[in-house]
Design a protein around this motif. Structure first.
Motif, PDB file in Angstrom:
ATOM      1  N   ASP A  23      14.185  23.265 -15.755  1.00 20.56           N
ATOM      2  CA  ASP A  23      15.138  24.309 -16.120  1.00 20.56           C
ATOM      3  C   ASP A  23      15.309  25.244 -14.919  1.00 20.56           C
ATOM      4  O   ASP A  23      14.385  25.986 -14.566  1.00 20.56           O
ATOM      5  N   ILE A  24      16.492  25.213 -14.309  1.00 29.02           N
ATOM      6  CA  ILE A  24      16.752  26.017 -13.113  1.00 29.02           C
ATOM      7  C   ILE A  24      17.317  27.387 -13.489  1.00 29.02           C
ATOM      8  O   ILE A  24      16.821  28.424 -13.047  1.00 29.02           O
ATOM      9  N   LEU A  25      18.366  27.395 -14.300  1.00 26.63           N
ATOM     10  CA  LEU A  25      18.938  28.642 -14.809  1.00 26.63           C
ATOM     11  C   LEU A  25      18.646  28.729 -16.298  1.00 26.63           C
ATOM     12  O   LEU A  25      18.805  27.749 -17.025  1.00 26.63           O
ATOM     13  N   ARG A  26      18.237  29.923 -16.744  1.00 22.73           N
ATOM     14  CA  ARG A  26      17.724  30.064 -18.102  1.00 22.73           C
ATOM     15  C   ARG A  26      18.398  31.236 -18.815  1.00 22.73           C
ATOM     16  O   ARG A  26      17.748  32.215 -19.157  1.00 22.73           O
ATOM     17  N   GLY A  27      19.695  31.117 -18.990  1.00 24.86           N
ATOM     18  CA  GLY A  27      20.414  32.181 -19.676  1.00 24.86           C
ATOM     19  C   GLY A  27      20.929  33.256 -18.740  1.00 24.86           C
ATOM     20  O   GLY A  27      20.848  34.450 -19.046  1.00 24.86           O
ATOM     21  N   ALA A  28      21.471  32.845 -17.599  1.00 21.48           N
ATOM     22  CA  ALA A  28      21.967  33.796 -16.601  1.00 21.48           C
ATOM     23  C   ALA A  28      23.307  34.379 -17.026  1.00 21.48           C
ATOM     24  O   ALA A  28      24.196  33.656 -17.472  1.00 21.48           O
ATOM     25  N   ASP A  29      23.435  35.692 -16.881  1.00 18.24           N
ATOM     26  CA  ASP A  29      24.690  36.402 -17.157  1.00 18.24           C
ATOM     27  C   ASP A  29      25.094  37.165 -15.911  1.00 18.24           C
ATOM     28  O   ASP A  29      24.257  37.786 -15.251  1.00 18.24           O
ATOM     29  N   LEU A  30      26.387  37.128 -15.573  1.00 17.66           N
ATOM     30  CA  LEU A  30      26.864  37.858 -14.405  1.00 17.66           C
ATOM     31  C   LEU A  30      28.355  38.113 -14.539  1.00 17.66           C
ATOM     32  O   LEU A  30      29.115  37.212 -14.898  1.00 17.66           O
ATOM     33  N   SER A  50      21.445  27.828  -7.029  1.00 16.91           N
ATOM     34  CA  SER A  50      21.990  27.129  -8.205  1.00 16.91           C
ATOM     35  C   SER A  50      23.035  27.982  -8.900  1.00 16.91           C
ATOM     36  O   SER A  50      24.045  27.467  -9.398  1.00 16.91           O
ATOM     37  N   LEU A  51      22.811  29.290  -8.936  1.00 17.68           N
ATOM     38  CA  LEU A  51      23.809  30.186  -9.518  1.00 17.68           C
ATOM     39  C   LEU A  51      25.114  30.092  -8.735  1.00 17.68           C
ATOM     40  O   LEU A  51      26.195  30.007  -9.322  1.00 17.68           O
ATOM     41  N   MET A  52      25.016  30.090  -7.389  1.00 19.34           N
ATOM     42  CA  MET A  52      26.215  29.969  -6.575  1.00 19.34           C
ATOM     43  C   MET A  52      26.893  28.630  -6.786  1.00 19.34           C
ATOM     44  O   MET A  52      28.124  28.531  -6.826  1.00 19.34           O
ATOM     45  N   ALA A  53      26.104  27.569  -6.939  1.00 21.29           N
ATOM     46  CA  ALA A  53      26.673  26.239  -7.157  1.00 21.29           C
ATOM     47  C   ALA A  53      27.471  26.183  -8.455  1.00 21.29           C
ATOM     48  O   ALA A  53      28.521  25.540  -8.526  1.00 21.29           O
ATOM     49  N   VAL A  54      27.004  26.878  -9.485  1.00 19.21           N
ATOM     50  CA  VAL A  54      27.744  26.938 -10.743  1.00 19.21           C
ATOM     51  C   VAL A  54      29.038  27.716 -10.550  1.00 19.21           C
ATOM     52  O   VAL A  54      30.111  27.306 -11.012  1.00 19.21           O
ATOM     53  N   ILE A  55      28.967  28.845  -9.847  1.00 15.40           N
ATOM     54  CA  ILE A  55      30.161  29.654  -9.602  1.00 15.40           C
ATOM     55  C   ILE A  55      31.208  28.843  -8.842  1.00 15.40           C
ATOM     56  O   ILE A  55      32.406  28.917  -9.130  1.00 15.40           O
ATOM     57  N   ALA A  56      30.752  28.058  -7.854  1.00 17.49           N
ATOM     58  CA  ALA A  56      31.666  27.269  -7.033  1.00 17.49           C
ATOM     59  C   ALA A  56      32.120  25.986  -7.707  1.00 17.49           C
ATOM     60  O   ALA A  56      32.961  25.261  -7.166  1.00 17.49           O
ATOM     61  N   GLY A  57      31.578  25.681  -8.872  1.00 14.85           N
ATOM     62  CA  GLY A  57      31.938  24.433  -9.544  1.00 14.85           C
ATOM     63  C   GLY A  57      31.276  23.217  -8.946  1.00 14.85           C
ATOM     64  O   GLY A  57      31.698  22.086  -9.204  1.00 14.85           O
ATOM     65  N   LEU A  58      30.227  23.421  -8.168  1.00 19.64           N
ATOM     66  CA  LEU A  58      29.496  22.301  -7.576  1.00 19.64           C
ATOM     67  C   LEU A  58      28.438  21.752  -8.530  1.00 19.64           C
ATOM     68  O   LEU A  58      27.975  20.628  -8.379  1.00 19.64           O
ATOM     69  N   GLU A  59      28.032  22.572  -9.487  1.00 20.26           N
ATOM     70  CA  GLU A  59      27.154  22.139 -10.570  1.00 20.26           C
ATOM     71  C   GLU A  59      27.784  22.596 -11.889  1.00 20.26           C
ATOM     72  O   GLU A  59      28.265  23.723 -11.987  1.00 20.26           O
ATOM     73  N   VAL A 217      15.368  36.324 -11.244  1.00 16.95           N
ATOM     74  CA  VAL A 217      13.957  36.203 -11.626  1.00 16.95           C
ATOM     75  C   VAL A 217      13.842  35.070 -12.642  1.00 16.95           C
ATOM     76  O   VAL A 217      14.410  35.159 -13.738  1.00 16.95           O
ATOM     77  N   ASP A 218      13.170  33.998 -12.248  1.00 17.56           N
ATOM     78  CA  ASP A 218      12.953  32.867 -13.160  1.00 17.56           C
ATOM     79  C   ASP A 218      14.236  32.370 -13.813  1.00 17.56           C
ATOM     80  O   ASP A 218      14.300  32.114 -15.023  1.00 17.56           O
ATOM     81  N   GLY A 219      15.303  32.256 -13.005  1.00 18.15           N
ATOM     82  CA  GLY A 219      16.550  31.682 -13.506  1.00 18.15           C
ATOM     83  C   GLY A 219      17.417  32.621 -14.303  1.00 18.15           C
ATOM     84  O   GLY A 219      18.405  32.196 -14.906  1.00 18.15           O
ATOM     85  N   ARG A 220      17.082  33.898 -14.294  1.00 20.22           N
ATOM     86  CA  ARG A 220      17.895  34.903 -14.990  1.00 20.22           C
ATOM     87  C   ARG A 220      18.316  35.988 -14.003  1.00 20.22           C
ATOM     88  O   ARG A 220      17.671  36.209 -12.989  1.00 20.22           O
ATOM     89  N   VAL A 221      19.405  36.678 -14.345  1.00 19.58           N
ATOM     90  CA  VAL A 221      19.924  37.753 -13.511  1.00 19.58           C
ATOM     91  C   VAL A 221      19.518  39.088 -14.105  1.00 19.58           C
ATOM     92  O   VAL A 221      19.708  39.329 -15.301  1.00 19.58           O
ATOM     93  N   THR A 222      18.925  39.952 -13.270  1.00 18.38           N
ATOM     94  CA  THR A 222      18.579  41.300 -13.708  1.00 18.38           C
ATOM     95  C   THR A 222      19.266  42.299 -12.778  1.00 18.38           C
ATOM     96  O   THR A 222      19.320  42.096 -11.579  1.00 18.38           O
ATOM     97  N   GLU A 223      19.771  43.377 -13.345  1.00 14.49           N
ATOM     98  CA  GLU A 223      20.409  44.421 -12.537  1.00 14.49           C
ATOM     99  C   GLU A 223      19.337  45.300 -11.903  1.00 14.49           C
ATOM    100  O   GLU A 223      18.353  45.624 -12.555  1.00 14.49           O
TER     101      GLU A 223
END
Length: 223
Positions: A23-30, A50-59, A217-223
């Motif tokens: 599990d790379i991303l675990r409920g990321a919100d941005l 991995s977050l960037m890859a999702v944003i770019a449509g690469l994953e 942090v552990d596949g999640r985004v924190t502000e």
């Protein structure tokens, strides 16, 4: 109110199967507004790239909804994703990713020609001049320093005039002086284009340049 450039909701990304399932991303919100500059800070393995890859449509996310430039990237086919990246998203990577058999000018112009961008060569030449490489148009990557190669990569990303720029550890292969110059240039070119900028980094000094910083942090985004 203008739609956000990036709207990620409960993004999960799982790679592999069975015993090697990770599990790379675990409920990321941005969420990111147009014209905003954002740094994503975190240690290696936290899920930044991995977050960037999702944003770019690469994953494609395993679950959750990823809306980028108004498009649900998880629902687009490969052709539509390629068009979205070609016209709307500029990407700068740590490893430059220049084609060794093409000159600086060709590395910037050919992707635009393939996307049928009008006046591709004119725009490529102007963008290379803007990043300080007007005198190196015919040089090949092997004839350029690391800092110069990253300038070509920035020109390639910004020449199509994207609405969103993504930079993944853009100073990772550069010394401190070249790295600082590249960060200055990246923010300057994004501002000139009016593009939103996301910088993936582990360096707090780079993150301080952005208007907003989030942490992975552990596949999640924190502000």
């Amino acid at each position: 109110m203008r739609e956000p450039l990036i709207d990620l909701s409960d993004i999960h990304l799982t790679l592999g199967r069975g015993d090697v399932r990770t599990d790379i991303l675990r409920g990321a919100d941005l969420r990111m507004k147009a014209g905003e500059t954002l740094a994503v800070l975190g240690p290696s393995g936290s899920g930044k790239s991995s977050l960037m890859a999702v944003i770019a449509g690469l994953e494609r996310p395993t679950s959750g909804r990823a809306t980028v430039l108004g498009e649900d990237v998880g629902a687009l086919d490969e052709d539509r994703l390629a068009r979205l990246r070609g016209s709307g998203i500029g990407i700068v990577l740590q490893s430059f990713q220049l084609l060794p058999t093409m000159s600086a000018l060709e590395n910037v112009s050919v992707p635009m020609e393939l996307a049928r961008t009008p006046e591709a060569t004119v725009r490529a030449r102007a963008e290379l001049q803007a990043v300080g490489l007007g005198h190196r148009l015919t040089h090949y990557p092997a004839q350029l320093s690391g800092g110069e190669q990253q300038r070509v990569a920035i020109a390639r990303a910004t020449a199509p005039r994207p609405r969103l720029l993504l930079a993944d550890e853009p100073t990772g292969n550069l010394d401190a002086a070249n790295g600082a110059a590249i960060i200055d240039l990246l923010f300057e070119r994004a501002g000139t284009a009016g593009a939103g900028l996301v910088v993936i980094t582990h360096d707090p000094a780079v993150a301080e340049r952005a208007g907003r910083t989030v942490h992975m942090v552990d596949g999640r985004v924190t502000e």
